[in-house]
Write an enzyme that holds these catalytic residues in place. Structure first.
Site, short mmCIF file in Angstrom:
data_model
loop_
_atom_site.label_atom_id
_atom_site.label_comp_id
_atom_site.label_asym_id
_atom_site.label_seq_id
_atom_site.Cartn_x
_atom_site.Cartn_y
_atom_site.Cartn_z
N ARG A 181 6.12 33.83 -47.55
CA ARG A 181 5.47 32.82 -46.69
C ARG A 181 4.00 32.72 -47.06
O ARG A 181 3.42 31.65 -47.09
CB ARG A 181 5.64 33.17 -45.20
N LYS A 194 7.85 11.62 -52.33
CA LYS A 194 7.81 10.26 -52.88
C LYS A 194 7.49 10.29 -54.38
O LYS A 194 8.23 10.89 -55.13
CB LYS A 194 6.84 9.41 -52.07
N TYR A 207 1.58 5.43 -41.49
CA TYR A 207 2.97 5.84 -41.63
C TYR A 207 3.50 6.25 -40.26
O TYR A 207 2.81 6.97 -39.51
CB TYR A 207 3.05 7.00 -42.63
N ASP A 210 -4.41 9.79 -47.16
CA ASP A 210 -2.99 9.93 -47.51
C ASP A 210 -2.78 9.13 -48.79
O ASP A 210 -2.79 7.90 -48.78
CB ASP A 210 -2.12 9.40 -46.36
C1 LIG Z 1 6.95 9.82 -46.31
C2 LIG Z 1 5.51 9.73 -45.97
C3 LIG Z 1 4.90 10.74 -45.18
C4 LIG Z 1 5.66 11.90 -44.59
O1 LIG Z 1 6.17 12.74 -45.56
P1 LIG Z 1 7.55 13.59 -45.40
O2 LIG Z 1 7.66 14.26 -46.71
O3 LIG Z 1 8.64 12.60 -45.09
O4 LIG Z 1 7.32 14.52 -44.25
C5 LIG Z 1 3.54 10.61 -44.94
N1 LIG Z 1 2.83 9.57 -45.40
C6 LIG Z 1 3.39 8.59 -46.13
C7 LIG Z 1 2.55 7.47 -46.62
C8 LIG Z 1 4.74 8.63 -46.44
O5 LIG Z 1 5.29 7.64 -47.15
#
Ligand SMILES: *Cc1c(COP(=O)(O)O)cnc(C)c1O
Length: 390
Positions: free
Chosen positions: A52, A203, A105, A178
């Protein structure tokens, strides 16, 4: 080797990933272990004690992603939202205030509204495409963090990172970006003045729709003195809450990153072809793509992004049901949520990814279709989309 002097792809392939000294293995091992033998009590080898706290496969990913974003420290999490939680609850305290985009998001909005706010941190929504809207929401001395997403989901809004960094810092607040939609390859928020970058590595970073993960990178110099120790606090939260990236998941993201530059170039090529198709059609009433001159954020995007990315949204004449029917007719484009993988995805934000924001400020048009343009042959993507649109 000092990877930080190298180009992006060299860093993506080598940073944090020296060949194994014992065997010469070129690819980092998946250290599927929870614990580590100590050489006498407290005699840790390279600091590894319990997975962890740290795991060598995760360390490799954390070093790689930090180098790709040009930051000092990287942290890998079990998901993008776990990464966001570590920033928010690691750095903010009850009584603080933060600003988030009106079109954040959905999961980010839910985290802030349903978990961070009841914990005691207030928030305001602002349209981040207008930097001055953020200035208007600043509460002097209380606003500690400005959260920005660019491009946004699903309307591809663009925020001016450098301008917003100046506004945030003047107010003594951190700027968090982000960078999921753009990817580290197309956009480098830390170089534009942001203090912290967060990714859903689910992503583009992972890129193959086979892993859920998140990452945080903290700048070498955080602009707000109060948050000088931001990296230590996020690291403490990562270990204290424990939503870490497992060894196998870390390895998949590391592997994905190696081809990020190539994939993003192809995502952009294909997206441009799809935009051309959409522009040629009478029944497409609106196209959302920052690469278009007509996009309100085009100039800012051209300044802060290498290219304009693989996400395209558009509105179709004929109303919501017509859009839903067209989405159901694709054969190659896969109807599904998420984005950023090698395969092309199509979805209806109003009923899928953004269904939970219906009736709020964040509601999206019913005739909106969102595309995550993959890296297949462009002709095949064009032909299938034309067939589906009729
Ligand atoms: C998918 C996404 C998230 C969240 O990520 P997870 O891996 O699904 O927890 C945050 N910000 C954006 C822009 C996203 O597309």
């Amino acid at each position: 080797m000092s990877p930080s002097n190298h180009g992006f792809s060299t860093r993506a392939i080598h940073a944090g990933q020296e060949p194994d000294p014992r065997t010469g293995a070129v690819v980092p091992a998946i250290y599927q272990t929870s614990t580590y033998k100590q050489d006498g009590v407290g005699g840790l080898r390279e600091g590894y004690e319990y997975s962890r706290s740290a795991n060598p496969t995760r360390t490799a990913l954390e070093q790689c992603i930090a180098e790709l974003e040009g930051g000092a420290r990287g942290f890998a999490f079990a998901s993008g939202l776990a990464a966001e939680d570590a920033i928010l609850r690691g750095l903010l305290r009850p009584g603080d205030h933060m600003i988030i985009p009106t079109d954040a998001y959905g999961g980010t909005f839910r985290l802030v509204d349903k978990i961070v706010k009841p914990w005691g941190v207030d928030y305001s929504l602002a349209k981040v495409a207008h930097a001055d809207a953020i200035r208007g929401e600043i509460r002097p001395g209380v606003t500690k963090l400005v959260w920005v997403e660019t491009p946004t989901n699903p309307l591809l809004g663009i925020a001016d990172i450098a301008a917003i960094a100046a506004i945030a810092h003047e107010a003594g607040a951190l700027l968090v970006v982000d960078n999921t939609f753009a990817s580290s390859y197309l956009q480098q928020p830390l170089s534009l003045g942001a203090d912290i970058v967060i990714h859903s590595t689910t992503k583009y970073a992972g890129g193959h729709s086979d892993v859920v993960g998140g990452a945080v990178v903290v700048a070498e110099h955080v602009a707000v003195p109060e948050f000088e120790d931001a990296a230590e606090r996020i690291g403490f939260h990562q270990n204290g809450l424990g939503a870490v990236s497992g060894p196998m998941d870390s390895w998949l993201v590391l592997r994905g990153l190696k081809t990020l530059a190539l994939r993003m170039e192809r995502h952009c090529d294909n997206a441009e072809r799809i935009v051309q198709l959409l522009q040629s059609r009478q029944d497409v009433t609106n196209i959302y793509y920052p690469g278009l001159d007509s996009h309100p954020g085009h100039d800012v995007a051209a300044r802060q992004m290498k290219r304009f990315g693989g996400m395209v949204s558009f509105q179709l004449a004929g109303g919501e049901q017509h859009a839903v029917d067209a989405i159901g007719r694709t054969e190659l484009w896969i109807l599904g949520e998420s984005l950023g993988g090698v395969e092309s995805l199509i979805e209806h934000p109003g009923r899928m990814t953004h269904a939970s924001v219906a009736g709020t400020e964040l509601e999206v048009p019913g005739d909106l279709i969102r595309l995550s343009v993959g890296i297949e042959d462009a002709e095949d993507l064009v032909a299938d989309l034309e067939q589906a649109l009729g």
